[in-house]
Design a protein around this motif. Structure first.
Motif, short mmCIF file in Angstrom:
data_model
loop_
_atom_site.label_atom_id
_atom_site.label_comp_id
_atom_site.label_asym_id
_atom_site.label_seq_id
_atom_site.Cartn_x
_atom_site.Cartn_y
_atom_site.Cartn_z
N GLU A 1 0.86 -1.18 0.00
CA GLU A 1 0.00 0.00 0.00
C GLU A 1 0.90 1.22 0.00
O GLU A 1 1.76 1.35 0.87
CB GLU A 1 -0.88 0.04 1.24
N ASP B 1 2.40 4.81 0.69
CA ASP B 1 2.36 5.62 1.90
C ASP B 1 1.56 6.90 1.65
O ASP B 1 1.94 7.73 0.83
CB ASP B 1 3.81 5.98 2.27
N PRO B 2 0.43 7.04 2.36
CA PRO B 2 -0.41 8.22 2.10
C PRO B 2 0.30 9.53 2.43
O PRO B 2 0.02 10.55 1.81
CB PRO B 2 -1.63 8.01 3.00
N GLN B 3 1.22 9.51 3.37
CA GLN B 3 1.92 10.75 3.71
C GLN B 3 2.83 11.19 2.58
O GLN B 3 2.87 12.36 2.21
CB GLN B 3 2.74 10.54 4.96
N ALA B 4 3.57 10.23 2.03
CA ALA B 4 4.48 10.56 0.94
C ALA B 4 3.69 11.00 -0.29
O ALA B 4 4.03 11.97 -0.97
CB ALA B 4 5.35 9.35 0.60
N GLY C 1 0.75 12.25 -0.24
CA GLY C 1 0.17 13.55 0.08
C GLY C 1 1.16 14.67 -0.11
O GLY C 1 0.84 15.72 -0.66
N LEU C 2 2.38 14.43 0.34
CA LEU C 2 3.40 15.47 0.22
C LEU C 2 3.65 15.81 -1.25
O LEU C 2 3.71 16.98 -1.64
CB LEU C 2 4.70 14.99 0.88
N ARG D 1 -1.62 17.40 -1.21
CA ARG D 1 -2.99 17.22 -0.72
C ARG D 1 -3.02 15.92 0.09
O ARG D 1 -2.48 14.90 -0.36
CB ARG D 1 -3.94 17.11 -1.92
N SER D 2 -3.60 15.98 1.26
CA SER D 2 -3.60 14.79 2.11
C SER D 2 -4.71 13.82 1.70
O SER D 2 -5.55 14.13 0.87
CB SER D 2 -3.81 15.17 3.57
N PHE D 3 -4.69 12.66 2.29
CA PHE D 3 -5.76 11.71 2.07
C PHE D 3 -6.71 11.71 3.26
O PHE D 3 -7.11 10.67 3.75
CB PHE D 3 -5.18 10.32 1.77
N LEU D 4 -7.03 12.91 3.67
CA LEU D 4 -7.92 13.08 4.82
C LEU D 4 -9.16 13.86 4.41
O LEU D 4 -9.06 14.82 3.64
CB LEU D 4 -7.20 13.83 5.94
N GLY E 1 -9.22 4.75 0.63
CA GLY E 1 -7.95 5.07 1.26
C GLY E 1 -7.99 6.38 2.02
O GLY E 1 -7.00 6.82 2.57
N GLN F 1 2.47 16.68 7.10
CA GLN F 1 2.75 15.56 6.20
C GLN F 1 4.25 15.40 5.99
O GLN F 1 4.79 14.30 6.04
CB GLN F 1 2.08 15.77 4.86
N LEU G 1 6.48 12.38 7.24
CA LEU G 1 7.28 11.54 6.34
C LEU G 1 8.71 11.40 6.88
O LEU G 1 9.27 10.30 6.91
CB LEU G 1 7.31 12.17 4.95
#
Lengths: 358, 358
Positions: free
Chosen positions: A66, A68-71, A73-74, A78-81, A109, B70, B74
């Motif tokens: 999966e 990394d949503p943070q990477a 997002g960066l 835009r975040s995945f929130l 996600g 974010q 990271l």
DNA sequence: CTGAAAGCGCTTACAG
DNA sequence: CTGAAAGCGCTTACAG
């Protein structure tokens, strides 16, 4: 280079059964493509050869990779929130709405970040702006009454944050709205009481600051009108959607020399207040006074007698709001974004005993 | 290099009033230090000269700079998100707990991500593991009954995720626990009924799968014992914390030729069930039967007569759970992590009318 | 259809 | 006490 690849299963024994997560580089190596191609597969780009795509997908699912949503997002900025901003005081409403939004987010996600707030607090808008900007939210969902706050919505537009508003009427572009048509619910309540034969009918509305108060009341008047009835001014009181205001307004109505034979309250909460004052003053429900609530909250069926109430599918509304947020206009029409409340008949309503007081 | 610095206020007119967020580089340049030093200030490192720190802090606050969570996440390999995992069916409980956790998180820059779940669903543990690992949560807060799930806790330890468990007894190291002492609440209920003079006292417990069921019941028995009373086996029934089970068990008790004169229910929900069956069978409350609930949920004071119930400070518990999660052992003792429930007397309890049935 | 380079905004070693 | 380099795990232009 400092850190060796985590993928060589051979040194897995190190550190017990703790497997470091795979990265896009690991997948790229295993699939013998560049990380960019893996990225294309993750993001469902059309520019990947079928064969390549299948190979990469196989490796991804084989290893439960999966990204990394943070990477992500960066890089995406835009975040995945998804944020849910609300000020609704009804816990059942809030929990149902949260659950619905989570239903709609499942499999995307995205995670749900909650943000209760107080519209009257001083830093309200600035706090929310900080929150939305800092977290670079993918979107925001707003149930009433924050959904009715144009200053808040303007702020979201200014910081370029997608949003969906849930409200009783269309306040915005259709693809930014879930409409609950509270008016239709009020109308059903009015018709129901009229059809039972009531003529001395009262209403306790919600506070003027809630759109739903006006919609429910307006619909109620329409419903009465369709049977040739009107809402007498002395029978139309304004409450606050609270238990206490239901008590207060209920007392005002039932203490009259000519009390109504039926009351429609703007929500169930106020109906419970009416129940208690009715009991105190010796009115039996529905014998002496019929009561209709709104929301069909769980208490409705637990009251004695069980409360006739207008139901709105809160959870489903939350789900649709989430779908609407991520609906791509290219995919055709947005999901059905209008809901109709409907009356749940229980045992708090009955025909009036004596036809007229005279 | 592709993108010019965003800080030269001169071209602000471009794009309307939309100001791009400052980055650590902008702050570093303005403060005439390296970004690393700014980073030290942000992270409150001791290795910064007082004078430098003040200068950097001034610029940070002057420009309302907030580091990107974010990017920080990271680099830290840990997000600024706290998860709340729960399976509690009581909306009021959930909302209060959420609010309390948010209280405790306020000002920390952490956001709350909610995760309701179903312990009985097949993928339960794997889903949660995916969630925790993918989001690299800073911590997880678990109220009952998920807090009692040792498999879940073992998983969190395995993936190295900090957590705090809220439960009626100490299930874990003190710095991982908020203890609610439900037993003491049960005890108070028992003493209260005994002191009113009841002797024929019944209990409807929660399901065996909840620790709180056993604690509340055990405390209740202790309370009775302190007044020389016992809980007769035929007066001890097991419910499910639901309204329906309150009805069912209530009927079993009140249908007897020798019904009890008082009932302590494991929660308020079941008390409402008892209320309704009592009404149906013609028992008056508290005239014929006294009732004590547990939770002191909002319905308690809205019932008729208002329900005597044992209150637990849910919101405060949530707040303390959040503080406990981020408590640094070097900062001294963790926040008080034990709570005592206390009885709220209302009007559903009174001395028994007839002393004994014979 | 595919990839090498540069970058998102931070922090971790490593030097000094 | 301070900084230049490399890296966190991804994606965006830019080439080909």
């Amino acid at each position: 280079m400092k850190q060796k690849s985590k993928l060589t299963g051979t040194d897995d024994q190190t550190g017990g059964d703790f497997k470091p997560r795979l990265t896009i580089n690991d997948i790229a190596r295993m699939a013998e493509v560049s990380k960019k191609t893996v990225s294309r597969v993750i993001n469902k780009s059309r520019f990947v050869k079928e064969e390549t795509r299948l190979r990469v997908e196989a490796i991804i699912s084989e290893h439960d990779y999966e990204p990394d949503p943070q990477a992500r997002g960066l890089a995406f900025r835009r975040s995945f929130l998804v944020g849910m901003i609300y000020d609704n005081p009804n816990p059942q409403y809030v929990v149902n709405m949260q659950q619905g939004v989570l239903d709609g987010l499942a499999g995307t996600g995205m995670e749900l970040v909650i943000r209760p707030c107080d519209r009257k607090s001083p830093g309200y808008l600035d706090d929310l702006r900080g929150f939305v900007e800092r977290q670079k939210l993918s979107g925001v969902i707003m149930p009433p009454s924050v959904s009715e706050d144009e200053a808040l919505v303007a702020m979201l537009r200014r910081v370029d944050c997608p949003y969906v508003r849930i409200a009783s009427i269309g306040l915005d572009k259709p693809d930014r709205m879930v409409i609950t048509h509270d008016r239709k619910g009020g109308e059903q309540a009015g018709k129901h009481l009229a059809e039972l034969g009531h003529t001395r009918i009262a209403h306790i509305s919600g506070p003027a600051s809630f759109l739903s108060s006006h919609e429910r009341r307006g619909g109620f008047i329409d419903g009465l009108a369709s049977h040739g009835l009107t809402l007498a001014p002395e029978f139309s009181l304004q409450g606050e959607y609270t238990y206490a205001s239901g008590m207060t307004c209920g007392r005002l109505l039932l203490d009259r020399v000519d009390p109504p034979t039926a009351i429609f309250t703007g929500n169930d909460e106020m109906a419970t207040g009416v129940y208690n004052i009715a009991r105190e003053l010796g009115f039996s429900i529905p014998g002496d006074i019929s009561v209709v609530g709104f929301d069909d909250s769980p208490v409705a069926e637990r009251m004695w007698p069980p409360l006739t109430s207008v139901r709105l599918p809160i959870r489903e509304m939350g789900r649709v709001a989430a779908l609407t947020l991520f609906h791509d206009p290219l995919d055709g029409d947005p999901p059905a974004h209008a809901f109709a409340p409907h009356l749940i008949q229980r045992h708090s309503t009955a025909p009036p005993v004596k036809i007229g007081p005279s």
